[in-house]
Each structure stands twice: as C-alpha cells, then as structure tokens.
Design a protein around this motif. Structure first.
Motif, PDB file in Angstrom:
ATOM      1  N   MET A   1      -7.175   2.100   3.241  1.00 26.65           N
ATOM      2  CA  MET A   1      -6.564   1.005   2.482  1.00 26.65           C
ATOM      3  C   MET A   1      -5.952  -0.030   3.414  1.00 26.65           C
ATOM      4  O   MET A   1      -6.105  -1.235   3.205  1.00 26.65           O
ATOM      5  CB  MET A   1      -5.504   1.555   1.518  1.00 26.65           C
ATOM      6  N   ILE A   2      -5.262   0.434   4.452  1.00 31.24           N
ATOM      7  CA  ILE A   2      -4.635  -0.488   5.402  1.00 31.24           C
ATOM      8  C   ILE A   2      -5.692  -1.281   6.154  1.00 31.24           C
ATOM      9  O   ILE A   2      -5.555  -2.496   6.337  1.00 31.24           O
ATOM     10  CB  ILE A   2      -3.707   0.279   6.358  1.00 31.24           C
ATOM     11  N   VAL A   3      -6.771  -0.626   6.568  1.00 31.10           N
ATOM     12  CA  VAL A   3      -7.849  -1.337   7.272  1.00 31.10           C
ATOM     13  C   VAL A   3      -8.485  -2.376   6.351  1.00 31.10           C
ATOM     14  O   VAL A   3      -8.746  -3.508   6.756  1.00 31.10           O
ATOM     15  CB  VAL A   3      -8.899  -0.340   7.804  1.00 31.10           C
TER      16      VAL A   3
ATOM     17  N   LEU B   1       0.823  -1.206   0.000  1.00 37.53           N
ATOM     18  CA  LEU B   1       0.000   0.000   0.000  1.00 37.53           C
ATOM     19  C   LEU B   1       0.858   1.256   0.000  1.00 37.53           C
ATOM     20  O   LEU B   1       0.474   2.279  -0.563  1.00 37.53           O
ATOM     21  CB  LEU B   1      -0.929   0.006   1.216  1.00 37.53           C
ATOM     22  N   TRP B   2       2.009   1.178   0.639  1.00 37.54           N
ATOM     23  CA  TRP B   2       2.877   2.346   0.680  1.00 37.54           C
ATOM     24  C   TRP B   2       3.426   2.690  -0.699  1.00 37.54           C
ATOM     25  O   TRP B   2       3.770   3.842  -0.960  1.00 37.54           O
ATOM     26  CB  TRP B   2       4.016   2.130   1.658  1.00 37.54           C
TER      27      TRP B   2
ATOM     28  N   ILE C   1      -4.371  10.890   5.044  1.00 36.25           N
ATOM     29  CA  ILE C   1      -4.478   9.995   6.194  1.00 36.25           C
ATOM     30  C   ILE C   1      -5.681   9.079   6.042  1.00 36.25           C
ATOM     31  O   ILE C   1      -5.587   7.866   6.254  1.00 36.25           O
ATOM     32  CB  ILE C   1      -4.546  10.793   7.513  1.00 36.25           C
ATOM     33  N   VAL C   2      -6.819   9.636   5.651  1.00 37.12           N
ATOM     34  CA  VAL C   2      -8.023   8.817   5.477  1.00 37.12           C
ATOM     35  C   VAL C   2      -7.818   7.794   4.373  1.00 37.12           C
ATOM     36  O   VAL C   2      -8.189   6.621   4.508  1.00 37.12           O
ATOM     37  CB  VAL C   2      -9.254   9.712   5.188  1.00 37.12           C
TER      38      VAL C   2
ATOM     39  N   PHE D   1      -8.280  -6.279   7.130  1.00 38.93           N
ATOM     40  CA  PHE D   1      -9.522  -7.020   7.329  1.00 38.93           C
ATOM     41  C   PHE D   1      -9.588  -8.224   6.403  1.00 38.93           C
ATOM     42  O   PHE D   1      -9.958  -9.327   6.811  1.00 38.93           O
ATOM     43  CB  PHE D   1     -10.733  -6.109   7.103  1.00 38.93           C
ATOM     44  N   GLY D   2      -9.211  -8.039   5.161  1.00 34.16           N
ATOM     45  CA  GLY D   2      -9.216  -9.152   4.207  1.00 34.16           C
ATOM     46  C   GLY D   2      -8.247 -10.249   4.600  1.00 34.16           C
ATOM     47  O   GLY D   2      -8.560 -11.437   4.484  1.00 34.16           O
ATOM     48  N   CYS D   3      -7.080  -9.871   5.086  1.00 34.59           N
ATOM     49  CA  CYS D   3      -6.103 -10.876   5.516  1.00 34.59           C
ATOM     50  C   CYS D   3      -6.575 -11.612   6.760  1.00 34.59           C
ATOM     51  O   CYS D   3      -6.417 -12.836   6.866  1.00 34.59           O
ATOM     52  CB  CYS D   3      -4.752 -10.218   5.776  1.00 34.59           C
TER      53      CYS D   3
END
Length: 79
Positions: free
Chosen positions: A53-55, A15-16, A47-48, A59-61
């Motif tokens: 994206m990280i959330v 994601l980064w 930030i949002v 969550f998927g993982c």
C-alpha cells in the motif's frame, strides 16, 4: 514540490489508519479476500500488505509530481 511531499506523507499516515476503513467496508457486506484469519495474522502478510500500500501510494504521488519537471514553456499553468 513541498505540497507533493506533504501529500505523500499524509497518504502514508492515512494507510496506517486503514484498519478502521476496512472494518467499515467489512460491515457493509462487500465480499472479502480469500485469506484465512490465521493467514491474516501472520507478520509476513501484514508486512506485505502495508508495504504494498505504501509503495502504491508513494508511486502515485511521485507520478503526480512529474509535471514539475516540465520546462516552463510547455507548462499549461504558471508555476
């Protein structure tokens, strides 16, 4: 479980580097978002965007790890 956590970590790193992917997609001619460039530069928007994206990836993982809690007798594959 270690592989699932490793997958989560690598997804967050991925994601980064999403900026490179977004640049490529923008050059492909696909329609973009409705935010202005001024809005995109706001710290709160960045930030949002990154947090969501990280959330979502996390969550998927974690959802993908749920089969690890199944009892042995219900598993389709050996563990």
């Amino acid at each position: 479980a270690a592989a699932a956590w490793g997958n989560t970590f690598s997804d967050v790193i991925g994601l980064w580097i999403s900026g490179f992917i977004e640049t490529f997609v923008a050059s492909s001619g696909l329609p973009g978002h409705e935010l202005t460039s001024g809005q995109m530069e706001l710290l709160t928007v960045r930030i949002v965007k990154n947090t969501s994206m990280i959330v979502g990836i996390s969550f998927g993982c974690i959802l993908g790890m749920l089969p690890l809690i199944y009892p042995e007798e219900y598993r389709i594959w050996p563990s």
